[in-house]
Scaffold this motif. Structure first.
Motif, PDB file in Angstrom:
ATOM      1  N   VAL A  36      32.906  21.989  28.831  1.00  0.00           N
ATOM      2  CA  VAL A  36      32.161  22.120  27.581  1.00  0.00           C
ATOM      3  C   VAL A  36      30.921  23.000  27.780  1.00  0.00           C
ATOM      4  O   VAL A  36      30.644  23.891  26.978  1.00  0.00           O
ATOM      5  CB  VAL A  36      31.768  20.733  27.034  1.00  0.00           C
ATOM      6  CG1 VAL A  36      30.948  20.882  25.775  1.00  0.00           C
ATOM      7  CG2 VAL A  36      33.008  19.913  26.740  1.00  0.00           C
ATOM      8  N   VAL A  37      30.200  22.769  28.874  1.00  0.00           N
ATOM      9  CA  VAL A  37      28.970  23.546  29.065  1.00  0.00           C
ATOM     10  C   VAL A  37      29.304  25.014  29.322  1.00  0.00           C
ATOM     11  O   VAL A  37      28.599  25.912  28.844  1.00  0.00           O
ATOM     12  CB  VAL A  37      28.122  22.969  30.216  1.00  0.00           C
ATOM     13  CG1 VAL A  37      26.799  23.689  30.314  1.00  0.00           C
ATOM     14  CG2 VAL A  37      27.875  21.491  29.997  1.00  0.00           C
ATOM     15  N   LEU A  38      30.391  25.262  30.032  1.00  0.00           N
ATOM     16  CA  LEU A  38      30.791  26.653  30.259  1.00  0.00           C
ATOM     17  C   LEU A  38      31.157  27.323  28.933  1.00  0.00           C
ATOM     18  O   LEU A  38      30.821  28.485  28.691  1.00  0.00           O
ATOM     19  CB  LEU A  38      31.982  26.700  31.233  1.00  0.00           C
ATOM     20  CG  LEU A  38      32.471  28.084  31.656  1.00  0.00           C
ATOM     21  CD1 LEU A  38      31.339  28.892  32.262  1.00  0.00           C
ATOM     22  CD2 LEU A  38      33.601  27.980  32.643  1.00  0.00           C
TER      23      LEU A  38
ATOM     24  N   ILE B 293      27.720  12.327  25.315  1.00  0.00           N
ATOM     25  CA  ILE B 293      27.116  11.701  26.503  1.00  0.00           C
ATOM     26  C   ILE B 293      26.409  10.410  26.103  1.00  0.00           C
ATOM     27  O   ILE B 293      26.497   9.387  26.788  1.00  0.00           O
ATOM     28  CB  ILE B 293      26.130  12.672  27.187  1.00  0.00           C
ATOM     29  CG1 ILE B 293      26.879  13.883  27.738  1.00  0.00           C
ATOM     30  CG2 ILE B 293      25.386  11.981  28.314  1.00  0.00           C
ATOM     31  CD1 ILE B 293      26.001  14.894  28.406  1.00  0.00           C
ATOM     32  N   LEU B 294      25.713  10.448  24.963  1.00  0.00           N
ATOM     33  CA  LEU B 294      25.009   9.260  24.484  1.00  0.00           C
ATOM     34  C   LEU B 294      25.993   8.116  24.270  1.00  0.00           C
ATOM     35  O   LEU B 294      25.766   6.984  24.727  1.00  0.00           O
ATOM     36  CB  LEU B 294      24.291   9.596  23.174  1.00  0.00           C
ATOM     37  CG  LEU B 294      23.405   8.501  22.603  1.00  0.00           C
ATOM     38  CD1 LEU B 294      22.172   8.332  23.467  1.00  0.00           C
ATOM     39  CD2 LEU B 294      23.015   8.813  21.170  1.00  0.00           C
ATOM     40  N   ILE B 295      27.108   8.423  23.607  1.00  0.00           N
ATOM     41  CA  ILE B 295      28.100   7.380  23.334  1.00  0.00           C
ATOM     42  C   ILE B 295      28.660   6.826  24.648  1.00  0.00           C
ATOM     43  O   ILE B 295      28.755   5.610  24.840  1.00  0.00           O
ATOM     44  CB  ILE B 295      29.246   7.935  22.452  1.00  0.00           C
ATOM     45  CG1 ILE B 295      28.698   8.245  21.062  1.00  0.00           C
ATOM     46  CG2 ILE B 295      30.389   6.929  22.353  1.00  0.00           C
ATOM     47  CD1 ILE B 295      29.661   8.999  20.176  1.00  0.00           C
ATOM     48  N   ALA B 296      29.007   7.743  25.584  1.00  0.00           N
ATOM     49  CA  ALA B 296      29.569   7.305  26.862  1.00  0.00           C
ATOM     50  C   ALA B 296      28.601   6.383  27.578  1.00  0.00           C
ATOM     51  O   ALA B 296      28.994   5.364  28.161  1.00  0.00           O
ATOM     52  CB  ALA B 296      29.900   8.516  27.725  1.00  0.00           C
ATOM     53  N   THR B 297      27.316   6.722  27.541  1.00  0.00           N
ATOM     54  CA  THR B 297      26.321   5.894  28.213  1.00  0.00           C
ATOM     55  C   THR B 297      26.221   4.519  27.563  1.00  0.00           C
ATOM     56  O   THR B 297      26.134   3.498  28.236  1.00  0.00           O
ATOM     57  CB  THR B 297      24.951   6.601  28.163  1.00  0.00           C
ATOM     58  OG1 THR B 297      25.137   7.962  28.500  1.00  0.00           O
ATOM     59  CG2 THR B 297      23.989   5.984  29.141  1.00  0.00           C
TER      60      THR B 297
ATOM     61  N   ASN C 158      39.332  18.860  29.550  1.00  0.00           N
ATOM     62  CA  ASN C 158      39.050  19.093  30.969  1.00  0.00           C
ATOM     63  C   ASN C 158      37.849  18.283  31.420  1.00  0.00           C
ATOM     64  O   ASN C 158      37.859  17.677  32.494  1.00  0.00           O
ATOM     65  CB  ASN C 158      38.743  20.574  31.221  1.00  0.00           C
ATOM     66  CG  ASN C 158      39.991  21.419  31.202  1.00  0.00           C
ATOM     67  OD1 ASN C 158      41.097  20.916  31.379  1.00  0.00           O
ATOM     68  ND2 ASN C 158      39.830  22.706  30.976  1.00  0.00           N
ATOM     69  N   THR C 159      36.800  18.279  30.598  1.00  0.00           N
ATOM     70  CA  THR C 159      35.580  17.583  30.986  1.00  0.00           C
ATOM     71  C   THR C 159      35.834  16.079  31.083  1.00  0.00           C
ATOM     72  O   THR C 159      35.388  15.437  32.036  1.00  0.00           O
ATOM     73  CB  THR C 159      34.464  17.873  29.965  1.00  0.00           C
ATOM     74  OG1 THR C 159      34.419  19.279  29.750  1.00  0.00           O
ATOM     75  CG2 THR C 159      33.128  17.406  30.456  1.00  0.00           C
ATOM     76  N   VAL C 160      36.554  15.533  30.105  1.00  0.00           N
ATOM     77  CA  VAL C 160      36.820  14.099  30.126  1.00  0.00           C
ATOM     78  C   VAL C 160      37.655  13.724  31.358  1.00  0.00           C
ATOM     79  O   VAL C 160      37.357  12.773  32.072  1.00  0.00           O
ATOM     80  CB  VAL C 160      37.535  13.655  28.826  1.00  0.00           C
ATOM     81  CG1 VAL C 160      38.065  12.244  28.943  1.00  0.00           C
ATOM     82  CG2 VAL C 160      36.573  13.754  27.659  1.00  0.00           C
TER      83      VAL C 160
ATOM     84  N   ILE D  21      26.276  11.478  33.232  1.00  0.00           N
ATOM     85  CA  ILE D  21      25.490  12.590  32.688  1.00  0.00           C
ATOM     86  C   ILE D  21      25.745  13.850  33.512  1.00  0.00           C
ATOM     87  O   ILE D  21      25.983  14.931  32.981  1.00  0.00           O
ATOM     88  CB  ILE D  21      23.996  12.223  32.655  1.00  0.00           C
ATOM     89  CG1 ILE D  21      23.789  11.062  31.690  1.00  0.00           C
ATOM     90  CG2 ILE D  21      23.154  13.422  32.257  1.00  0.00           C
ATOM     91  CD1 ILE D  21      22.398  10.473  31.709  1.00  0.00           C
ATOM     92  N   GLY D  22      25.728  13.673  34.842  1.00  0.00           N
ATOM     93  CA  GLY D  22      25.921  14.826  35.716  1.00  0.00           C
ATOM     94  C   GLY D  22      27.293  15.471  35.556  1.00  0.00           C
ATOM     95  O   GLY D  22      27.404  16.687  35.505  1.00  0.00           O
ATOM     96  N   THR D  23      28.331  14.649  35.460  1.00  0.00           N
ATOM     97  CA  THR D  23      29.669  15.218  35.407  1.00  0.00           C
ATOM     98  C   THR D  23      29.976  15.828  34.035  1.00  0.00           C
ATOM     99  O   THR D  23      30.672  16.820  33.942  1.00  0.00           O
ATOM    100  CB  THR D  23      30.744  14.171  35.742  1.00  0.00           C
ATOM    101  OG1 THR D  23      30.450  12.992  35.009  1.00  0.00           O
ATOM    102  CG2 THR D  23      30.781  13.854  37.205  1.00  0.00           C
TER     103      THR D  23
END
Lengths: 295, 421
Positions: free
Chosen positions: A249-251, A278-282, A73-75, A223-225
């Motif tokens: 994921v955060v939920l 998030i680090l990898i995505a960035t 869902n997050t992705v 990062i925000g999303t």
């Protein structure tokens, strides 16, 4: 000489100490503690126990269906929302920079959604998304099908996406707007002399010139999303439903940390994994844009 | 000059930060010293807020308590949202209230952690423990057989029906679940009025799920994919998907069944005692009746929900906290609290005195107590419920067969339970 250097450094650190103290206590300390938790089975309530379990918490993720759904869902959310909000922000900024009449007024109107707290926004949108709410009435008026936005697993996440794009794009619009003011007029003049039309000017002058800012906007957007929480929490009253469709994921981390007892360690491991994602995505994003001039 | 300014600023900031800390310390210190005997003791009581009438009634009960024990002051705190999350976090942080509400549903898991004080040693003969309805009291017994809480009130579910709509459609109040399904069809008017408003949640469907002999929970693990459970729940799904005679509140823009019923968007709902004062306040002109829940396979069934007062094990003022619990769940306190019929008394003597079994609206709810299933089943019910609710909705909306949805939910739930061990 050496002594003097030491003394200067000492004064420097003394002056820094309030900030350092706050940083250590509220940022670095919690990070270290979260890493510690991720490798333990933690029972906080009643008799507090920490039991070292090595990589068990991380192994558990591979078999956790809900973690997979949450990540998926997050992705999905990130992949759709980040490009949309970036493009919308750029378009909004470009129109506001075109020198139209009343652009100050529109600048304020566009920026208003960002000023509202996300919790309030979500509640207002829940009213509008209601089965007999504004959005369904509008859809009906123009002859489009209506949806059970909040209750139908197929559309619930999309409803949150629409809301979030609408509310975060203006924030990035302001950043773009600042960068647009920076583009020298001479570039446009040169382009005009070469016979470029408005669209070509936008595509060959504005967009390349804004690349560093775009890179920044995309990273902040990523990062925000990835950290989407409050909207889906309010939408589903903390459950991630209907049918796990708004589970992020955060939920999920929140649920494991505070809802089920004794899974604080697993929640910390999930949070750790999210940080790495998030680090990898960035990093991937930076490799794509090849832009390292600003940060 | 600039340098001095900077130093001055930072010391000021630092100073104010320190001041913030020290005032915090004073507060906690004050709390501890007030535990001595001669001074006035302050006991904190936490609960979720109710409607204004309920709040007033609780305040009245607390006033009565403070009149009786003048050196105990009760500080009532309302936690209006995500109650259990807040309570758990506060207990972990050592800032838990002395006395708080606990739903039977959450009780086994919380008792197991050892965060609650066993109450057996405080009980005197005067308190008359045998006066409580046994199933409701048993809900707050730990695995060790000790009592960790005394139920303050309860409610069961009953069928609420709109008299006017029944008259117009010319139908009788259903006695069996098959009748209910037929009646619901006749009462439905497109998507404006649904015959039956249903909450697709395990808490409200548990008794139906187990009506055909299947079990939702076996050995503290989910077992609701049992074909017997699927068979029992299938009619609810069919009413929504095939008959189009049932809907959940969110589909018509209501927050819960009582609201849906009050707005006239459902001719029948299954709700508890809490809906009666709500309907009286919000929809005073609504003509409705209540009846016992229709039978399934000729057997009566319903749910009972109960909430207890429990004591924090780390409380510094256990004596005073017990006085509060024993008053609130004692004959005197319970009588004031339940006098308006907002909640039903868990003590037989109080129930007999107040006579809610003779009240036409409440009689079916009181009658249900004798055959109700208490909403509680082991420490893992919260996990099981969460997974059930998530998947059941997709079947209810007709997106996938019920059997598949429940099978997946059961696997997910059991994996989660396994992982928590």
């Amino acid at each position: 000489m050496r002594k003097k250097a030491w003394r200067e450094a000492g004064t420097g650190y003394l002056l820094l100490s309030p900030t350092l103290f706050v940083l250590l206590l509220f940022i670095i300390g919690p990070i270290l503690f979260a890493i510690f938790l991720a490798f333990h089975k933690v029972q906080l309530l009643g008799t507090t126990t920490f039991e070292f379990v090595g990589f068990d918490n991380f192994k558990r993720m591979t078999g956790d269906l809900r973690a997979k759904i949450a990540l998926w869902n997050t992705v999905k959310y990130v992949v759709l929302v980040v490009p949309c909000q970036t493009m919308l922000a750029l378009v909004l900024a470009a129109t506001l920079n075109a020198g139209l009449k009343g652009q100050k007024f529109f600048r304020i109107v566009y920026f208003l959604p960002t000023l509202t707290s996300s919790a309030v926004l979500t509640l207002i949108f829940m009213w509008m998304y209601n089965q007999n709410g504004l959005i369904n009435h509008l859809l009906q008026a123009v002859g489009l099908p209506t949806y059970n936005w909040l209750g139908d697993p197929k559309v619930a996440l999309n409803a949150i996406m629409v809301m979030n794009i609408w509310s975060t794009a203006p924030f990035f619009m302001v950043i773009y707007l600042a960068a647009l003011q920076d583009i020298p007029d001479s570039l446009y003049e040169a382009a005009e002399l070469d016979g470029a039309n408005a669209i070509q000017k936008f595509w060959y002058v504005t967009v390349p010139y804004l690349r560093p800012v775009t890179s920044f906007v995309v990273i902040m957007g990523l990062i925000g999303t990835f950290q989407l929480f409050d909207q889906s929490y309010i939408f589903s009253a903390g459950s991630g439903g209907p049918n796990n469709s708004t589970l992020t994921v955060v939920l999920l981390i929140y649920q494991y940390a505070f809802k089920t007892l004794g899974t604080m360690g697993y929640a910390a491991a999930l949070a750790f994994a999210l940080a790495i994602i998030i680090l990898i995505a960035t990093l991937v994003q930076r490799r794509f844009s090849k832009e390292e001039s600003l940060y | 000059m600039k340098k001095w300014l900077a130093i001055g600023m930072s010391t000021m900031l630092f100073g104010s930060a320190l001041a913030g800390c020290s005032s915090g310390e004073e507060k906690t210190a004050g709390k501890e010293t007030s535990g001595t005997k001669n001074e006035k003791v302050e006991v904190t009581l936490a609960g979720w807020g109710g409607n204004p009438t309920e709040q007033k009634l609780l305040q009245q009960t607390l006033d009565e308590f403070q009149k009786k024990y003048p050196n105990i002051k009760v500080k009532y705190e309302v936690i209006s949202d995500q109650y259990m999350d807040v309570i758990k976090t506060r207990l972990v942080g050592g800032e838990g209230p002395d006395v708080f509400y606990l739903d039977a549903f959450e009780a086994p898991a919380l008792i197991k952690t050892g965060a609650l004080e066993p109450l057996d040693k405080y009980v005197t003969d005067d308190f008359d423990i045998n006066d409580f309805e046994k199933p409701l009291l048993d809900a707050f017994k730990g695995e060790d057989g000790k009592i960790y809480g005394f139920p303050k009130d309860y409610s069961t579910l009953a069928l609420f029906y709109n008299k006017k709509m029944f008259e117009e459609a010319g139908v009788e109040v259903p006695k069996t679940w098959d009748e209910l399904r037929e009646v619901a069809k006749k009462l439905t008017k497109g998507t404006q009025v649904y015959g039956f408003g249903v909450a697709p949640e395990l808490a409200r469907l548990y008794y139906i799920a187990e009506s055909k002999g299947g079990k939702v929970v076996t050995d503290n693990k989910a077992s609701f994919a049992d074909p017997k459970v699927v068979e029992a729940l299938q009619p609810i799904v069919d009413m929504h998907v095939k008959d189009k005679s049932a809907a959940q509140p969110s589909e018509v823009g209501a927050n819960w069944g009582g609201e849906m019923f009050g707005q006239g968007k459902a001719a029948m709902v299954i709700e508890g005692n809490w809906a009666i004062p709500f309907l009286k306040d919000t929809f005073p002109n609504l003509e409705y009746g209540t009846a016992e829940i229709p039978t399934i396979n000729g057997k009566k069934a319903t749910m009972a929900y109960t909430v207890a007062y429990v004591m924090n094990k780390n409380s510094q003022k256990k004596e005073a906290a017990w006085k509060l619990i024993s008053f609130l769940t004692g004959k005197e306190g319970m009588k004031i609290w339940t006098s308006k019929g907002l909640a039903l008394p868990t003590r037989k003597s109080v129930a007999a005195e107040l006579g809610f079994d003779k009240d036409p609206l409440r009689a079916p709810i009181v009658a249900g107590a004798s055959y109700a299933t208490v909403w509680q089943n082991g420490t893992n019910l919260p996990i099981i419920t969460n997974n059930f609710n998530n998947q059941f909705v997709s079947a209810f909306l007709g997106q996938r067969p019920l059997a598949d949805a429940l099978k997946e939910a059961q696997e997910t739930a059991n994996k989660e339970i396994e992982g928590n061990k």
